[in-house]
Design an enzyme around this catalytic site. Sequence first.
Site, PDB file in Angstrom:
ATOM      1  N   GLU A 168       0.841  -1.220   0.000  1.00  0.00           N
ATOM      2  CA  GLU A 168       0.000   0.000   0.000  1.00  0.00           C
ATOM      3  C   GLU A 168       0.870   1.262   0.000  1.00  0.00           C
ATOM      4  O   GLU A 168       0.467   2.299   0.537  1.00  0.00           O
ATOM      5  CB  GLU A 168      -0.974   0.021   1.202  1.00  0.00           C
ATOM      6  N   GLY A 169       2.045   1.170  -0.618  1.00  0.00           N
ATOM      7  CA  GLY A 169       2.961   2.315  -0.670  1.00  0.00           C
ATOM      8  C   GLY A 169       4.075   2.124   0.350  1.00  0.00           C
ATOM      9  O   GLY A 169       3.803   1.996   1.546  1.00  0.00           O
TER      10      GLY A 169
END
Length: 387
Positions: free
Chosen positions: A371-372
């Site tokens: 998610e980053g």
Amino acid sequence: MGFYTKEQKKIISILFPKKKQDYNELLESFGEFVEKKILPTARKVDKEGIFPKENMDMIFAQGFTNIHYPEALGGLELPYPIYIAAMEMVAKGCASTAISLAIHGTVCDGLYQFGSKEQHEKYLRDLIAGRKLAAFALTEANAGSDARSMTTMAELEGENWKINGSKMYITNSGKADYYFVFARTRSGFASLIVPKDATGFSHGANIPKMGLKGSSLMGLTFDNVQVPKENLVGKVGEGFEYAKRMLLGGRISVASLSVGIAQAALDKTIKYATERDAFGKHISDFQMTRSKVAEMMTEINAARLMTYHAASLKGLGEDFSAEACEAKLYSTEMALRVCNEAIQLHGGYGYTDEADVHRHWRDAKLMTIGEGTSEIMKIIISNMAFE
Ligand SMILES: Cc1cc2nc3c(=O)[nH]c(=O)nc-3n(C[C@H](O)[C@H](O)[C@H](O)COP(=O)(O)OP(=O)(O)OC[C@H]3O[C@@H](n4cnc5c(N)ncnc54)[C@H](O)[C@@H]3O)c2cc1C
């Protein structure tokens, strides 16, 4: 100590003073359920790499996924932080189960925000109830942090979208009923729902990994996959914006998972430190042990506050971009530090499989990547500072 911690209870009480008794009772009973039904198999799920379908079904049956959705869609219409508090406890019980649910939740969130009424009825209702499972397919072999460079293409041909390309490292692959897929089109990015049985759609073998061993991870191939044009979510050209907004919500979930994992490692450490003796004392009697435990507790609580704060903003419909990225950056890195100290305080035993404490470090590590990555979080946060 209850599985639903007193620190969680205090935050929920402050956030919802008028409803604190109801919400705390609900979360306390959910915590008891996780402790009794999910926690006991977590070690086996990790060791044997078992996809935690049974856990997920039990959690779906508890109404977990529908906490914050409207009653009209089969939800409970409770505030978003209640979902996040529940997620924290699932991760404390079994992180493999939690990540699978978190990704499913990210897709529900996207469909709810950007999907049509028809898509809510056709897909979201079943996903919220847990009758179907979802996967989020953005990453490609050559497009992770730089997701905009994806090459998967979608073209509208008559009544159908034709999709060609591939995706990599997709959680819930091979288990999901619906894949929320991002692709390029001639007019910008699009997001499409691809059912598992679409012709030309296939997944690879499960990719072995260091942690979260119960969750599934595979690559996907789209070979002239045809889906009806109604499977487009939202508008053509907006797909990348949808991905970014879904990831923002996902970052709050990942932060809550990290808090739960760190809390699990701390709880084991406190127990072990009061049982293990050295130099004629419990190791919990050493000042250095206490100093480490104090730092672990403080960091967990700081991360939890940041996470529930971001969740509250999201629930209120306020801008939560900075808070979600900050909570994700801090909580995930914090979980690694806490799990590292947990292993250290278990000594040689902590390094062995028998102790089952390095599982938490292995599970926590993904949180700084998915998610980053932490680096991407720092870019986003610092860009906000200088804009
Ligand atoms: C267990 C697991 C589950 C996953 N689940 C999903 C899923 O369900 N759906 C999905 O779409 N994806 C999923 N992913 C993919 C995940 O989101 C990506 O791995 C992640 O975004 C990083 O992309 P990458 O692997 O291509 O790394 P890269 O982008 O190649 O990055 C490599 C390194 O370079 C750094 N870097 C990159 N760009 C910059 C920059 N501009 N400045 C400084 N440093 C930079 C990164 O921070 C990282 O340290 C999953 C991955 C794993 C391992």
